[in-house]
Write a protein that holds these residues in place. Structure first.
Motif, PDB file in Angstrom:
ATOM      1  N   PHE A   1     -23.663   1.501  38.894  1.00 15.87           N
ATOM      2  CA  PHE A   1     -23.441   2.847  38.396  1.00 15.87           C
ATOM      3  C   PHE A   1     -23.707   3.793  39.561  1.00 15.87           C
ATOM      4  O   PHE A   1     -24.840   3.859  40.050  1.00 15.87           O
ATOM      5  N   ALA A   2     -22.637   4.480  40.017  1.00  8.60           N
ATOM      6  CA  ALA A   2     -22.746   5.331  41.206  1.00  8.60           C
ATOM      7  C   ALA A   2     -23.282   4.470  42.353  1.00  8.60           C
ATOM      8  O   ALA A   2     -22.705   3.436  42.649  1.00  8.60           O
ATOM      9  N   ASP A   3     -24.414   4.868  42.975  1.00 13.21           N
ATOM     10  CA  ASP A   3     -24.969   4.087  44.086  1.00 13.21           C
ATOM     11  C   ASP A   3     -26.107   3.180  43.644  1.00 13.21           C
ATOM     12  O   ASP A   3     -26.871   2.675  44.460  1.00 13.21           O
ATOM     13  N   ILE A   4     -26.203   2.943  42.316  1.00 13.26           N
ATOM     14  CA  ILE A   4     -27.256   2.091  41.764  1.00 13.26           C
ATOM     15  C   ILE A   4     -26.673   0.707  41.472  1.00 13.26           C
ATOM     16  O   ILE A   4     -25.605   0.585  40.866  1.00 13.26           O
ATOM     17  N   VAL A   5     -27.364  -0.332  41.923  1.00 16.79           N
ATOM     18  CA  VAL A   5     -26.955  -1.710  41.659  1.00 16.79           C
ATOM     19  C   VAL A   5     -28.112  -2.432  40.979  1.00 16.79           C
ATOM     20  O   VAL A   5     -29.245  -2.399  41.468  1.00 16.79           O
ATOM     21  N   VAL A   6     -27.810  -3.078  39.853  1.00 20.16           N
ATOM     22  CA  VAL A   6     -28.831  -3.829  39.119  1.00 20.16           C
ATOM     23  C   VAL A   6     -28.448  -5.304  39.125  1.00 20.16           C
ATOM     24  O   VAL A   6     -27.355  -5.675  38.679  1.00 20.16           O
ATOM     25  N   ASP A   7     -29.324  -6.131  39.660  1.00 20.78           N
ATOM     26  CA  ASP A   7     -29.195  -7.581  39.581  1.00 20.78           C
ATOM     27  C   ASP A   7     -30.074  -8.024  38.412  1.00 20.78           C
ATOM     28  O   ASP A   7     -31.274  -8.244  38.562  1.00 20.78           O
ATOM     29  N   ALA A   8     -29.466  -8.101  37.224  1.00 16.15           N
ATOM     30  CA  ALA A   8     -30.237  -8.371  36.011  1.00 16.15           C
ATOM     31  C   ALA A   8     -30.891  -9.745  36.058  1.00 16.15           C
ATOM     32  O   ALA A   8     -32.014  -9.919  35.568  1.00 16.15           O
ATOM     33  N   GLU A   9     -30.208 -10.712  36.628  1.00 17.32           N
ATOM     34  CA  GLU A   9     -30.740 -12.073  36.667  1.00 17.32           C
ATOM     35  C   GLU A   9     -32.015 -12.149  37.508  1.00 17.32           C
ATOM     36  O   GLU A   9     -32.979 -12.823  37.144  1.00 17.32           O
ATOM     37  N   ASN A  10     -32.037 -11.438  38.636  1.00 17.19           N
ATOM     38  CA  ASN A  10     -33.193 -11.475  39.533  1.00 17.19           C
ATOM     39  C   ASN A  10     -34.125 -10.279  39.359  1.00 17.19           C
ATOM     40  O   ASN A  10     -35.065 -10.108  40.145  1.00 17.19           O
ATOM     41  N   GLN A  11     -33.828  -9.430  38.335  1.00 21.69           N
ATOM     42  CA  GLN A  11     -34.704  -8.299  38.008  1.00 21.69           C
ATOM     43  C   GLN A  11     -34.915  -7.374  39.205  1.00 21.69           C
ATOM     44  O   GLN A  11     -36.035  -6.958  39.509  1.00 21.69           O
ATOM     45  N   LYS A  12     -33.801  -7.023  39.870  1.00 19.48           N
ATOM     46  CA  LYS A  12     -33.893  -6.203  41.076  1.00 19.48           C
ATOM     47  C   LYS A  12     -32.950  -5.005  40.962  1.00 19.48           C
ATOM     48  O   LYS A  12     -31.802  -5.149  40.537  1.00 19.48           O
ATOM     49  N   VAL A  13     -33.460  -3.830  41.349  1.00 17.66           N
ATOM     50  CA  VAL A  13     -32.670  -2.603  41.300  1.00 17.66           C
ATOM     51  C   VAL A  13     -32.669  -1.956  42.690  1.00 17.66           C
ATOM     52  O   VAL A  13     -33.726  -1.837  43.325  1.00 17.66           O
ATOM     53  N   THR A  14     -31.494  -1.556  43.148  1.00 21.47           N
ATOM     54  CA  THR A  14     -31.409  -0.820  44.402  1.00 21.47           C
ATOM     55  C   THR A  14     -30.621   0.465  44.184  1.00 21.47           C
ATOM     56  O   THR A  14     -29.722   0.527  43.348  1.00 21.47           O
ATOM     57  N   LYS A  15     -30.982   1.479  44.958  1.00 24.76           N
ATOM     58  CA  LYS A  15     -30.255   2.752  44.956  1.00 24.76           C
ATOM     59  C   LYS A  15     -29.944   3.104  46.404  1.00 24.76           C
ATOM     60  O   LYS A  15     -30.853   3.194  47.228  1.00 24.76           O
ATOM     61  N   ALA A  16     -28.664   3.250  46.698  1.00 24.75           N
ATOM     62  CA  ALA A  16     -28.210   3.510  48.072  1.00 24.75           C
ATOM     63  C   ALA A  16     -28.765   2.451  49.025  1.00 24.75           C
ATOM     64  O   ALA A  16     -29.144   2.747  50.162  1.00 24.75           O
ATOM     65  N   GLY A  17     -28.848   1.210  48.541  1.00 27.18           N
ATOM     66  CA  GLY A  17     -29.293   0.101  49.366  1.00 27.18           C
ATOM     67  C   GLY A  17     -30.789  -0.092  49.442  1.00 27.18           C
ATOM     68  O   GLY A  17     -31.255  -1.089  50.012  1.00 27.18           O
ATOM     69  N   LYS A  18     -31.578   0.804  48.860  1.00 25.51           N
ATOM     70  CA  LYS A  18     -33.034   0.696  48.905  1.00 25.51           C
ATOM     71  C   LYS A  18     -33.567   0.258  47.542  1.00 25.51           C
ATOM     72  O   LYS A  18     -33.159   0.792  46.512  1.00 25.51           O
ATOM     73  N   GLU A  19     -34.503  -0.703  47.561  1.00 23.70           N
ATOM     74  CA  GLU A  19     -35.032  -1.230  46.307  1.00 23.70           C
ATOM     75  C   GLU A  19     -35.894  -0.185  45.595  1.00 23.70           C
ATOM     76  O   GLU A  19     -36.682   0.538  46.218  1.00 23.70           O
ATOM     77  N   VAL A  20     -35.724  -0.111  44.281  1.00 22.23           N
ATOM     78  CA  VAL A  20     -36.508   0.780  43.429  1.00 22.23           C
ATOM     79  C   VAL A  20     -37.285  -0.096  42.450  1.00 22.23           C
ATOM     80  O   VAL A  20     -36.696  -0.947  41.772  1.00 22.23           O
ATOM     81  N   ILE A  21     -38.584   0.103  42.374  1.00 22.50           N
ATOM     82  CA  ILE A  21     -39.418  -0.706  41.497  1.00 22.50           C
ATOM     83  C   ILE A  21     -39.453  -0.082  40.106  1.00 22.50           C
ATOM     84  O   ILE A  21     -39.838   1.085  39.941  1.00 22.50           O
ATOM     85  N   LEU A  22     -39.052  -0.870  39.105  1.00 20.35           N
ATOM     86  CA  LEU A  22     -39.098  -0.436  37.713  1.00 20.35           C
ATOM     87  C   LEU A  22     -40.000  -1.370  36.914  1.00 20.35           C
ATOM     88  O   LEU A  22     -40.123  -2.550  37.245  1.00 20.35           O
ATOM     89  N   THR A  23     -40.604  -0.852  35.862  1.00 17.86           N
ATOM     90  CA  THR A  23     -41.350  -1.709  34.945  1.00 17.86           C
ATOM     91  C   THR A  23     -40.344  -2.526  34.123  1.00 17.86           C
ATOM     92  O   THR A  23     -39.149  -2.180  34.055  1.00 17.86           O
ATOM     93  N   PRO A  24     -40.788  -3.621  33.496  1.00 19.28           N
ATOM     94  CA  PRO A  24     -39.858  -4.416  32.681  1.00 19.28           C
ATOM     95  C   PRO A  24     -39.144  -3.599  31.606  1.00 19.28           C
ATOM     96  O   PRO A  24     -37.941  -3.776  31.376  1.00 19.28           O
ATOM     97  N   LYS A  25     -39.849  -2.690  30.940  1.00 18.32           N
ATOM     98  CA  LYS A  25     -39.230  -1.879  29.900  1.00 18.32           C
ATOM     99  C   LYS A  25     -38.236  -0.890  30.507  1.00 18.32           C
ATOM    100  O   LYS A  25     -37.158  -0.643  29.947  1.00 18.32           O
ATOM    101  N   GLU A  26     -38.569  -0.304  31.648  1.00 20.56           N
ATOM    102  CA  GLU A  26     -37.634   0.613  32.324  1.00 20.56           C
ATOM    103  C   GLU A  26     -36.370  -0.127  32.731  1.00 20.56           C
ATOM    104  O   GLU A  26     -35.259   0.384  32.564  1.00 20.56           O
ATOM    105  N   LEU A  27     -36.539  -1.337  33.252  1.00 23.15           N
ATOM    106  CA  LEU A  27     -35.381  -2.133  33.660  1.00 23.15           C
ATOM    107  C   LEU A  27     -34.517  -2.481  32.455  1.00 23.15           C
ATOM    108  O   LEU A  27     -33.285  -2.357  32.505  1.00 23.15           O
ATOM    109  N   GLY A  28     -35.148  -2.914  31.361  1.00 24.53           N
ATOM    110  CA  GLY A  28     -34.391  -3.248  30.158  1.00 24.53           C
ATOM    111  C   GLY A  28     -33.628  -2.049  29.627  1.00 24.53           C
ATOM    112  O   GLY A  28     -32.469  -2.175  29.206  1.00 24.53           O
ATOM    113  N   LEU A  29     -34.250  -0.889  29.653  1.00 22.94           N
ATOM    114  CA  LEU A  29     -33.612   0.339  29.191  1.00 22.94           C
ATOM    115  C   LEU A  29     -32.432   0.696  30.089  1.00 22.94           C
ATOM    116  O   LEU A  29     -31.360   1.070  29.597  1.00 22.94           O
TER     117      LEU A  29
END
Length: 223
Positions: free
Chosen positions: A127-155
């Motif tokens: 979504f835009a510059d956000i990439v979510v690897d749901a299988e590996n529970q990893k989120v990046t924005k503009a290529g930089k990793e963003v740490i989310l809690t499990p509930k934030e990631l699920g949401l």
């Protein structure tokens, strides 16, 4: 990207399904009769088929035999509502059976369930510059990793898989928190605030008054 074949001879219905699945981040191809669908299936690979029964040339039940041999999951979406037809559809190998008229939100939910069942929903979500690897529970924005809690990631995943669709508060709580909430809880609102801040989604996550939230692409107009 997940690829879905829509086999529906009524173009307005086909267009409605394609539009909403595309908004949800899926790739879509449309066929308007059974023979055309069989030809497309010979030439392209798909992760899911959404299939009407009453089709020109080759009906959905006949086409389902071919789809089953390809080991592609399918959902029947049809006006045939008798118990006999539902049983025939499910025993023919379809993963689900929906009757018209239908709610697009329910169709999207069932699509997600079938894809998860076949382990096809773990691919990258963007979504835009956000990439979510749901299988590996990893989120990046503009290529930089963003740490989310499990509930934030699920949401976030729930919003991304239902982009441009209003998600009611009750459904979000049921999907993310299960029974761990009360209708008066502010937990959801706090998580939305944190997502907006962490991922700069202030303008993208819309509050729908007295309803819930919607992740909205920039070209969409808020209603």
């Amino acid at each position: 990207m997940i690829q879905i074949l829509i086999v529906e001879d009524e173009k307005p219905i086909s267009d409605l399904i394609r539009l909403n699945l595309t908004k949800a981040g899926y790739g879509c191809t449309c066929a308007y009769d059974g023979l055309e669908a069989a030809d497309i299936l010979e030439e392209q690979s798909f992760d899911l088929v959404i299939l009407d029964i009453m089709l020109p040339h080759v009906d959905g039940f006949e086409l389902m035999e071919y789809i089953r041999s390809l080991k592609i999951p399918a959902i029947f979406l049809t006006a045939k509502s008798s118990l006999e037809d539902r049983v025939k559809g499910l025993t023919s190998g379809a993963e689900d059976y929906m009757v018209k008229p239908f709610e697009i939100v329910e169709l999207l939910a069932r699509v997600n369930i079938v894809l998860r069942r076949y382990h096809k929903a773990g691919q990258l979500l963007t979504f835009a510059d956000i990439v979510v690897d749901a299988e590996n529970q990893k989120v990046t924005k503009a290529g930089k990793e963003v740490i989310l809690t499990p509930k934030e990631l699920g949401l976030l995943i729930l919003l991304m898989r239902n982009r441009n669709i209003t998600l009611f508060r009750e459904r979000i709580y049921e999907e993310i928190w299960g029974t761990e909430y009360s209708v008066e809880s502010r937990t959801l609102d706090l998580h939305i605030q944190r997502l907006r801040k962490k991922l700069d989604l202030k303008d993208a996550i819309k509050t729908v008054f007295k309803a819930g939230y919607r992740l909205e692409e920039a070209h969409e107009v808020s209603v």
